[in-house]
Design an enzyme around this catalytic site. Structure first.
Site, short mmCIF file in Angstrom:
data_model
loop_
_atom_site.label_atom_id
_atom_site.label_comp_id
_atom_site.label_asym_id
_atom_site.label_seq_id
_atom_site.Cartn_x
_atom_site.Cartn_y
_atom_site.Cartn_z
N CYS A 90 5.03 -0.86 3.18
CA CYS A 90 4.11 -0.59 4.30
C CYS A 90 4.03 -1.77 5.25
CB CYS A 90 2.74 -0.21 3.79
SG CYS A 90 2.79 1.33 2.87
N TYR B 259 0.35 -1.84 7.38
CA TYR B 259 0.33 -0.76 8.36
C TYR B 259 0.19 -1.28 9.78
CZ TYR B 259 -0.10 3.22 5.11
OH TYR B 259 0.12 4.18 4.17
N TRP C 287 -4.87 -1.69 6.45
CA TRP C 287 -4.59 -1.11 5.14
C TRP C 287 -4.53 -2.19 4.07
CZ3 TRP C 287 -0.29 -1.86 1.90
CH2 TRP C 287 -0.25 -1.04 0.77
N TYR D 269 5.16 12.17 4.89
CA TYR D 269 4.66 10.82 4.69
C TYR D 269 5.74 9.96 4.02
CZ TYR D 269 1.20 7.33 3.11
OH TYR D 269 0.46 6.18 2.89
N HIS D 270 5.97 8.78 4.58
CA HIS D 270 6.99 7.84 4.10
C HIS D 270 8.41 8.32 4.38
CE1 HIS D 270 4.09 5.76 1.02
NE2 HIS D 270 3.92 5.35 2.27
N HIS E 103 6.88 4.83 8.50
CA HIS E 103 5.60 5.50 8.70
C HIS E 103 5.51 6.17 10.08
CE1 HIS E 103 4.67 3.00 5.22
NE2 HIS E 103 3.70 3.85 4.96
#
Length: 850
Positions: A449, A493, A511, A707-708, A793
C-alpha cells in the site's frame, strides 16, 4: 514492554481490529433473534433470513478493509468445483518402482497420496505433464493445484495449462506462469471455455531442487461468471416478461432487470398465495443476434429469491424453445453470475428458468439486472491473451525499459499483516512470458500500500505503506533495490507524483502511521532527503468519508504542471492548486463540476492539460459507485471541469489506461465497493473516445479485477490487467494477470493489423525542447510520447500522453520535436510511438527525457 513495541501493537490493533470484529460478529449472531427479526413477507425486501453469521461485506464495514476477517466460505472458490466422478488422470511419467506415485492419486481425495514424476533409476527430465480427462465436455475456468505437504520436492514452479476437447488437438496454452515455493493450494485461472481434457505441464521445480514434479490433488473449476471472447450486447429496445411478478406489494416487474438500476428488482409473486417454483423471465431483444452467455446480477439488499438451480433456453419466435444451452446451480451469494452457453445461439428470445432458490429460503425468485453477451468482434472489442500466473498478487506494478513489468505486493505472496521489513516482488518478461520472484530484504521496507513515483532518471521511488516511514528505490538498469531517507511523516495510501523540477511530491496517506494531518513533503534526488511543506495540508483535499482521515486522504489524483506546481483534482469533489517551493501552498481550484466525492475512482491525462476522471464512490466502501465521468481541462491557471458521457457500468476500484491514440480504456471495478470481494464485479471493460465523449464496451474479462488490481500500458501498445485480493486464504486472491489487445491493433478475424515500424537507432536520452530524428518503414501520421507509469490501488499519477509535432525530412525520416516545458514533458522515461492515419501504433522505443 518497550514503548516502541507498545506503540506498534497499538497501531496494529487500531488498523487491524480482528478481535473487535470477531466479538461483534459473535454478538450479532447471538442477538439476532431479538433484533427486529419479525418476518415482513417474501416481497419488497423479502422475509428476514434466519439467524446466521454476519455477511462478509458487513464484517468489512466494521473494520479495516486491509485486515478484515475472511468470509465464512473463504476457502470456497468463486467458481464451482466440478464433480470429479468418473474422471481419470494420466501423466507423461510417474514413479511406480519406489513409491505409489501414480497420476490417479491426484483425484482420490487424499492429499497424502501423490502423483510424482519418475525419480528412481534415471529421473525423467523436466518438463512433466499430467492430464485430467473429465470424460465429458463442460465449461472449465481454472485448475486448482495442491502441492504435497510432506516435502518440498517436486513443487511446480513454472507451468503451462492446455485444454482440449478430444485429447489430441491442444492449441496454445491457455495459462502460464510461476508458482510460489510453498504448500498453499494454487488456483490457476484461464479464460472459461468448453473442454474435456485439461493438461498441467510443469516446466521447472519451484525450488530448483531437482528434475521432479509432484501433486497431491488436482481440481477443476467450472463457469466462474464470465465467458471468453464475448461482449455485452446493447439493451436498447429490449423488453422483459416473466411467468409471474409481484405488483401488489412492491414494484417487482420484469422490466426492472433492464433499467440499469440494481436497486430495482424483478420478483416472483409473493403476496397472497406465492407463485410456486419454477419461475421464468424472458428477454426479447426484438432482433435476432448471436448470444453466448446470460449475466445474472442478484439483488444485494436481501438474499431472498437468489437464483439457485437454473436453465437457459433460446427461441427465434418466442414460442418454441429448444434444449437448454446452459444449466447449473449458482452459489448463494451476491456475486454477479454468468451462464456460459455450451454453444453460441442465434436467437431473439432468451429465457432464464429458475427451479430452486439458492438458499432454499422459499418459493421465490428475484433478479436485479440481466444482461446478455455475444461473441466479440476483435476489430471492435479487442481480445485477451492467456492468463499468466504470478507468484504473488500484483498489487503494485511499474513498466520498465527492456520489456519488463515490475510487480510487488507485501511480505507474503497472498497476505499482509504488519511492518515486516521485506517485500515479495516479481518481474514479468513481456517477451518470453516468464515470471521471476524475489524477496527484497535489504531496504527494511514492507512496501504494501505505497506511494509511487517514476523518477527523472528512470528509477522507481516507492514510499510508505506497511513500513510507513520508509522509502525505497528500484533501479531497472541494475535490477537493484536500495533504501533512501525516511519520510518525515509516516504514511500509507498516500499519493505521489514527480514534479517538473525533478523532485518527488507526496501528500496524504492516513491508512498507516500516526494519526494527524498528512501534509505534503518533497524528496530531492540530489540530497536524497525529504523537505516538509507546512503550507500544504492534506485536510482541505479530503473527501467526506464517514471514517474520517483514515479513509478521506487516500489515493489522491495529482497532475504535475510547470514550475513545480501540482493540480489535485480528486478524489474529493474539491480541487486545489499546490505549489511546492519553500513551505508550499494550497489554494482552491474550484469543484469538479457537479461531481460528488469519488474515492477509488481515478484520473488519467489523455492530452496536454486534459484529464478524464472515472467512477469512484462517495466513501471508500459500502456506498454505490458512479457511472459518471468528467473531463478536467487546464488553461494557464484556470481549471474547467465538465461531465462527459457516462460509463455503461458503475465502477469503484477500476483501473484506467490512456492509449497512444488518446482513447482511454477502463478495466474492472465493482458497482458496490467492498474490499476483498468479487461481488458486483464489472467484467466488461469500456473504451472512451475523446472525439465523441462516449464509452463503448470491450471484450469481457475472464477474472474480476477489483480491490488491489492494476493496469498498465505496455511498450507494444497493449495493456496489462491483473491482481485483486491479497487476503490470505480467501476466495478472491487473483495471483495472475492477462494482456488486452485493443481493437486498434486487430482485424475482424482477430489477426493483427499492419502497424508502423520505427527503424534504426533512437537516442536513449534527449533534452526537453530538442528534436529527435526518427526513421520509419514508410510514412506515418504522427508521434506521441507515453510516460512509463506505475499503478496501485486504482491510481496511476504517472500516466500522461503527449502528442508531438513532427515533419518529414526524407522518405521514412522525421524530425520529432519535444516540448520545452518540463511541466508538459516531465523528466523521466517515455515510450515513443509512431501512429498511422488510422491511429494504429508502432511498437514503442524508450526515451529518457531530461
Amino acid at each position: 514492554m518497550q514503548p516502541r513495541r507498545v506503540r506498534a501493537m497499538a497501531r496494529a490493533f487500531r488498523r487491524s481490529p480482528l478481535l473487535i470484529a470477531f466479538a461483534l460478529g459473535s454478538l450479532l449472531v447471538a442477538l439476532t433473534p431479538w433484533l427486529g427479526m419479525a418476518s415482513t413477507g417474501p416481497g419488497g425486501r423479502g422475509p428476514t433470513p434466519p439467524p446466521g453469521p454476519v455477511p462478509f461485506d458487513q464484517q468489512t464495514a466494521q473494520q479495516s478493509p486491509h485486515h478484515g476477517v475472511a468470509p465464512a466460505n473463504a476457502m470456497e472458490p468463486m467458481a464451482p468445483v466440478l464433480d470429479r466422478t468418473g474422471w481419470t488422470a494420466t501423466a507423461s511419467d510417474e514413479e511406480t518402482a519406489k513409491e505409489n506415485g501414480r497420476a490417479a492419486n491426484v483425484l482420490d481425495g487424499d492429499a497424502a497420496t501423490l502423483w510424482h514424476s519418475r525419480w528412481s533409476g534415471t529421473p525423467a527430465p523436466l518438463p512433466h505433464s499430467i492430464t485430467v480427462d473429465m470424460h465429458r465436455t463442460t465449461v472449465v475456468s481454472a485448475l486448482v493445484y495442491q502441492p504435497r505437504k510432506d516435502s518440498p520436492h517436486g513443487r511446480v514452479g513454472q507451468y503451462s495449462i492446455s485444454v482440449s476437447t478430444d485429447g489430441r488437438n491442444w492449441g496454445s496454452p491457455v495459462g502460464t506462469g510461476t508458482l510460489a515455493d510453498d504448500t498453499a493450494a494454487k488456483t490457476l485461472a484461464f479464460a472459461p471455455q468448453g473442454a474435456r481434457f485439461v493438461k498441467l505441464t510443469a516446466v521447472t521445480e519451484a525450488g530448483n531442487r531437482g528434475p521432479w514434479s509432484s501433486a497431491a490433488e488436482l481440481n477443476l473449476l467450472g463457469d466462474p461468471g464470465t465467458p471468453a471472447a464475448t461482449v455485452d450486447l446493447p439493451r436498447t429496445g429490449w423488453t422483459a416478461t416473466a411467468s409471474d411478478e409481484e405488483t401488489a406489494k412492491e414494484n417487482g416487474r420484469a422490466a426492472n432487470v433492464l433499467d440499469g438500476d440494481a436497486a430495482t428488482l424483478w420478483h416472483s409473486r409473493w403476496s397472497g398465495t406465492p407463485a410456486p417454483l419454477p419461475h421464468s423471465i424472458t428477454i426479447d431483444m426484438h432482433r435476432t443476434a448471436a448470444v453466448s452467455a446470460l449475466v445474472y446480477q442478484p439483488r444485494k439488499d436481501s438474499p431472498n429469491g437468489r437464483a439457485g438451480a437454473y436453465t437457459v433456453t433460446t427461441s427465434t419466435d418466442g414460442t418454441t424453445f429448444g434444449a437448454p444451452v446452459a444449466s447449473g446451480t449458482w452459489r448463494d451469494d451476491d456475486t454477479v453470475k454468468t451462464a456460459t452457453f455450451t454453444r453460441a445461439a442465434n436467437a431473439r428470445y432468451i429465457r432464464l428458468t429458475v427451479t430452486r432458490e439458492a438458499g432454499n429460503r422459499g418459493p421465490w425468485t428475484s433478479a436485479a439486472e440481466i444482461r446478455l453477451s455475444g461473441p466479440a468482434n476483435p476489430a471492435a472489442h479487442g481480445s485477451w491473451s492467456r492468463i499468466t500466473g504470478f507468484p504473488l498478487v500484483p498489487v503494485a506494478t511499474a513498466v520498465l525499459p527492456g520489456d519488463k513489468l515490475l510487480a510487488w505486493s507485501a511480505y507474503a505472496v497472498d497476505r499482509f499483516g504488519g511492518s515486516n521489513g521485506y517485500t515479495q516482488t516479481a518481474i514479468l518478461d513481456l517477451k518470453t512470458g516468464k515470471v521471476t520472484q524475489r524477496r527484497i530484504d535489504n531496504t527494511g521496507h514492507d512496501m504494501f500500500c505505497p506511494g509511487i513515483a517514476m523518477l527523472a532518471d528512470g528509477r522507481v521511488l516507492v514510499t510508505g505503506g506497511s513500513n510507513a516511514e520508509k522509502a525505497s528505490i528500484y533501479d531497472p538498469a541494475t535490477d537493484a533495490w536500495s533504501a533512501t531517507a525516511d519520510m518525515n511523516i509516516a504514511r500509507g495510501y498516500q499519493a505521489m507524483t514527480l514534479l517538473s523540477t525533478g523532485e518527488a511530491f507526496v501528500l496524504g496517506g492516513s491508512w498507516s502511521g500516526a494519526t494527524g494531518d498528512k501534509s505534503g513533503e518533497v524528496w530531492n534526488p540530489a540530497t536524497r532527503t525529504w523537505r516538509k511543506l507546512a503550507g500544504v495540508p492534506a485536510t482541505p483535499a479530503m473527501t467526506a468519508d464517514p471514517r474520517g482521515a483514515y479513509r478521506a486522504d487516500n489515493h489522491m489524483w495529482l497532475y504535475a504542471t510547470s514550475g513545480g506546481k501540482v493540480l489535485q483534482l480528486g478524489p474529493s469533489k474539491q480541487m486545489h492548486w499546490i505549489t511546492t517551493g519553500g513551505n508550499g501552498s494550497l489554494t482552491s481550484a474550484g469543484n469538479r463540476a457537479d461531481s460528488q466525492d469519488a474515492m477509488t475512482g481515478n484520473a488519467v491525462a489523455y492530452d496536454v492539460g486534459k484529464l478524464l476522471t472515472l467512477g469512484g464512490s462517495p466513501a471508500y466502501e459500502n456506498t454505490p459507485a458512479t457511472r459518471r465521468a468528467y473531463t478536467v481541462s487546464i488553461t494557464g491557471g484556470q481549471v474547467q471541469a465538465a461531465r462527459t458521457g457516462d460509463m455503461g457500468h458503475a465502477r469503484a476500484f477500476g483501473n484506467s489506461v490512456v492509449l497512444p491514440d488518446g482513447k482511454v480504456a477502463v478495466f474492472g471495478g465493482q458497482a458496490h465497493p467492498v474490499p476483498f470481494s468479487d461481488a458486483t464485479s464489472v467484467l466488461t471493460p469500456e473504451l472512451w473516445d475523446p472525439a465523441t465523449g462516449r464509452f463503448t464496451p470491450l471484450a469481457s474479462m475472464a477474472v474480476p479485477r477489483n480491490y488491489h488490481s492494476v493496469a498498465n500500458l505496455l511498450p507494444d501498445g497493449r495493456i496489462f490487467s491483473g491482481g485483486g485480493g491479497l487476503c490470505g486464504d480467501c476466495a478472491t486472491n487473483h495471483s495472475d494477470g492477462a494482456v488486452f489487445t485493443p481493437p486498434y491493433l486487430l482485424k475482424a478475424d482477430g489477426s493483427p493489423k499492419p502497424r508502423p515500424v520505427i527503424t534504426g537507432d533512437v537516442p536513449p536520452r534527449a533534452a526537453a525542447g530538442t528534436s529527435l530524428t526518427v526513421g520509419t518503414e514508410g510514412a506515418v501520421a504522427s508521434f506521441v510520447l507515453m510516460r512509463a507509469s506505475a499503478a496501485t490501488h486504482s491510481t496511476d499519477n504517472d500516466q500522461r500522453r503527449i502528442p508531438l509535432t513532427s515533419k518529414a525530412t526524407g522518405t521514412g525520416t522525421y524530425e520529432v520535436a519535444l516540448p520545452a516545458d518540463k511541466g508538459v514533458v516531465l523528466p523521466g522515461t517515455y515510450m515513443l510511438f509512431a501512429l498511422d492515419a488510422q491511429g494504429v501504433p508502432s511498437i514503442a522505443r524508450f526515451v529518457t527525457v531530461t
